[in-house]
Design an enzyme around this catalytic site. Sequence first.
Site, PDB file in Angstrom:
ATOM      1  N   ILE A 123       0.789  -1.137   0.011  1.00  9.53           N
ATOM      2  CA  ILE A 123       0.160  -0.138  -0.054  1.00  9.53           C
ATOM      3  C   ILE A 123       1.024   1.126  -0.201  1.00  9.53           C
ATOM      4  O   ILE A 123       1.458   1.538   1.103  1.00  9.53           O
ATOM      5  CB  ILE A 123      -0.881   0.094   1.152  1.00  9.53           C
ATOM      6  CG1 ILE A 123      -1.736  -1.398   1.413  1.00  9.53           C
ATOM      7  CG2 ILE A 123      -1.911   1.244   1.369  1.00  9.53           C
ATOM      8  CD1 ILE A 123      -2.680  -1.497   0.131  1.00  9.53           C
ATOM      9  N   ASP A 169      -7.468  -4.783  17.165  1.00  8.39           N
ATOM     10  CA  ASP A 169      -6.392  -3.819  17.256  1.00  8.39           C
ATOM     11  C   ASP A 169      -6.807  -2.667  16.229  1.00  8.39           C
ATOM     12  O   ASP A 169      -6.013  -2.137  15.562  1.00  8.39           O
ATOM     13  CB  ASP A 169      -4.933  -4.473  17.108  1.00  8.39           C
ATOM     14  CG  ASP A 169      -3.872  -3.558  17.506  1.00  8.39           C
ATOM     15  OD1 ASP A 169      -4.085  -2.585  18.321  1.00  8.39           O
ATOM     16  OD2 ASP A 169      -2.601  -3.687  17.268  1.00  8.39           O
ATOM     17  N   TYR A 173      -3.690   3.860  14.033  1.00  4.87           N
ATOM     18  CA  TYR A 173      -2.160   2.951  14.083  1.00  4.87           C
ATOM     19  C   TYR A 173      -2.476   1.848  12.876  1.00  4.87           C
ATOM     20  O   TYR A 173      -1.316   1.717  12.393  1.00  4.87           O
ATOM     21  CB  TYR A 173      -1.583   2.722  15.121  1.00  4.87           C
ATOM     22  CG  TYR A 173      -1.215   3.849  16.043  1.00  4.87           C
ATOM     23  CD1 TYR A 173      -0.197   4.544  16.045  1.00  4.87           C
ATOM     24  CD2 TYR A 173      -2.191   4.269  16.981  1.00  4.87           C
ATOM     25  CE1 TYR A 173      -0.027   5.819  16.789  1.00  4.87           C
ATOM     26  CE2 TYR A 173      -1.890   5.260  17.761  1.00  4.87           C
ATOM     27  CZ  TYR A 173      -0.888   5.987  18.002  1.00  4.87           C
ATOM     28  OH  TYR A 173      -0.440   7.029  18.705  1.00  4.87           O
ATOM     29  N   ASP A 186      -2.575  -4.995   9.569  1.00  2.00           N
ATOM     30  CA  ASP A 186      -2.348  -5.622  10.931  1.00  2.00           C
ATOM     31  C   ASP A 186      -3.307  -6.533  11.755  1.00  2.00           C
ATOM     32  O   ASP A 186      -3.900  -6.073  12.595  1.00  2.00           O
ATOM     33  CB  ASP A 186      -1.939  -4.458  11.930  1.00  2.00           C
ATOM     34  CG  ASP A 186      -0.929  -4.745  12.951  1.00  2.00           C
ATOM     35  OD1 ASP A 186      -0.601  -6.109  12.886  1.00  2.00           O
ATOM     36  OD2 ASP A 186      -0.515  -4.259  13.977  1.00  2.00           O
TER      37      ASP A 186
HETATM   38  N1  LIG Z   1       0.783  -3.711   3.017  1.00  2.00           N
HETATM   39  C1  LIG Z   1       1.415  -2.918   3.461  1.00  2.00           C
HETATM   40  N2  LIG Z   1       2.147  -1.744   2.344  1.00  2.00           N
HETATM   41  C2  LIG Z   1       2.601  -0.960   3.011  1.00  2.00           C
HETATM   42  N3  LIG Z   1       3.091  -0.670   4.153  1.00  2.00           N
HETATM   43  C3  LIG Z   1       2.795  -1.600   5.055  1.00  2.00           C
HETATM   44  C4  LIG Z   1       1.838  -2.606   4.754  1.00  2.00           C
HETATM   45  N4  LIG Z   1       1.577  -3.349   6.136  1.00  2.00           N
HETATM   46  C5  LIG Z   1       2.223  -2.582   6.854  1.00  2.00           C
HETATM   47  N5  LIG Z   1       2.888  -1.611   6.368  1.00  2.00           N
HETATM   48  C6  LIG Z   1       3.671  -0.490   7.349  1.00  2.00           C
HETATM   49  O1  LIG Z   1       4.320  -1.453   8.141  1.00  2.00           O
HETATM   50  C7  LIG Z   1       3.906  -0.883   9.577  1.00  2.00           C
HETATM   51  C8  LIG Z   1       3.845  -1.998  10.423  1.00  2.00           C
HETATM   52  O2  LIG Z   1       2.779  -2.963   9.972  1.00  2.00           O
HETATM   53  P1  LIG Z   1       1.780  -3.825  11.044  1.00  2.00           P
HETATM   54  O3  LIG Z   1       0.980  -2.963  11.804  1.00  2.00           O
HETATM   55  O4  LIG Z   1       1.218  -4.743  10.062  1.00  2.00           O
HETATM   56  O5  LIG Z   1       2.998  -4.622  11.680  1.00  2.00           O
HETATM   57  P2  LIG Z   1       3.319  -4.683  13.453  1.00  2.00           P
HETATM   58  O6  LIG Z   1       4.468  -5.697  13.421  1.00  2.00           O
HETATM   59  O7  LIG Z   1       1.999  -5.114  13.867  1.00  2.00           O
HETATM   60  O8  LIG Z   1       3.846  -3.470  13.833  1.00  2.00           O
HETATM   61  P3  LIG Z   1       3.304  -2.463  14.776  1.00  2.00           P
HETATM   62  O9  LIG Z   1       3.767  -3.105  16.110  1.00  2.00           O
HETATM   63  O10 LIG Z   1       4.044  -1.303  14.464  1.00  2.00           O
HETATM   64  O11 LIG Z   1       1.986  -2.284  14.555  1.00  2.00           O
HETATM   65  C9  LIG Z   1       2.477  -0.296   9.302  1.00  2.00           C
HETATM   66  O12 LIG Z   1       2.172   0.880  10.428  1.00  2.00           O
HETATM   67  C10 LIG Z   1       2.681   0.454   7.985  1.00  2.00           C
HETATM   68  O13 LIG Z   1       3.654   1.635   7.988  1.00  2.00           O
HETATM   69 MG   LIG Z   2       0.495  -2.108  13.568  1.00  2.00          MG
END
Ligand SMILES: Nc1ncnc2c1ncn2[C@@H]1O[C@H](COP(=O)(O)OP(=O)(O)OP(=O)(O)O)[C@@H](O)[C@H]1O
Ligand SMILES: [Mg+2]
Length: 247
Positions: A123, A169, A173, A186
Amino acid sequence: MEEVWDAQTLLAAYEVMRRLRLDRFAGVVSAGKEARIYRAIDRQGRSYAVKIYLTATAEFRKSIWKYLLGDPRFSGIDTSNTKKLFFAWARKEYRNLLRMYEAGVRVPKPYLVYKNIVVMEFIGKDGLRAPLLREIARELSREEAVMLAKEALKQYELIYCCARLVHADYSEYNLMYLDGRLYVIDVAQAVSLDHPNSSLFLHHDLENIHRFFSRQLKIELPEVEELERWVTSCQRKCRREKEARLP
Ligand SMILES: Nc1ncnc2c1ncn2[C@@H]1O[C@H](COP(=O)(O)OP(=O)(O)OP(=O)(O)O)[C@@H](O)[C@H]1O
Ligand SMILES: [Mg+2]
């Protein structure tokens, strides 16, 4: 390749690259506590988001019980084995993404799960990830904020009524903003509606949305309890039901 990748993860990444015909990894998008997200590029130059679960923190181990063990789709998992736990968690994220995607929720399109790796649509634009709703909050006009509040609730309605899941969640964010639209991300911790804590998670998710839009952005919204009644009344028609009625 980074030193945080163990040999098995490296092999798994090669297998993912082979299956999706990915050409290369093009940097880290995000380095969270448990997972890293990389951008990868295929031979046609298309971008993918590759989420790799790398480190099981004590916190993670403690917190995932309530999402994994209560979910009937994942009963019988040996939670003492870190590797298996991550594989199950990655599979859970992929399956939740797929279930939401098929129900018409705006999530990154899921492509593949393999061991501790989930690959989905990237994305963003020009190799840069889209901002989180959190990151653009200050720049929004009132009209945009109202539109996005409705959009956040509509996506939740689709998750609940059509995918039959609770995100668990959901907040500014975990919503990305691209071209005036919100993308839900997420989703590993999302649980099905028959999970013993689903109502609690639902309440908390709607509280987050209420707090962000009404307190922070000063948008008028009905009370959380009313939002909850509205979401759970499921008045919208879901894709599958619609399709089922077609000749
Ligand atoms: N499909 C995607 N395309 C582009 N960027 C993404 C995508 N999925 C996640 N991200 C980026 O990566 C970050 C972390 O993703 P996600 O929330 O899925 O992981 P997380 O390990 O749970 O991290 P957090 O603990 O920071 O929430 C998101 O905040 C976003 O900026
Ligand atoms: Mg996240």
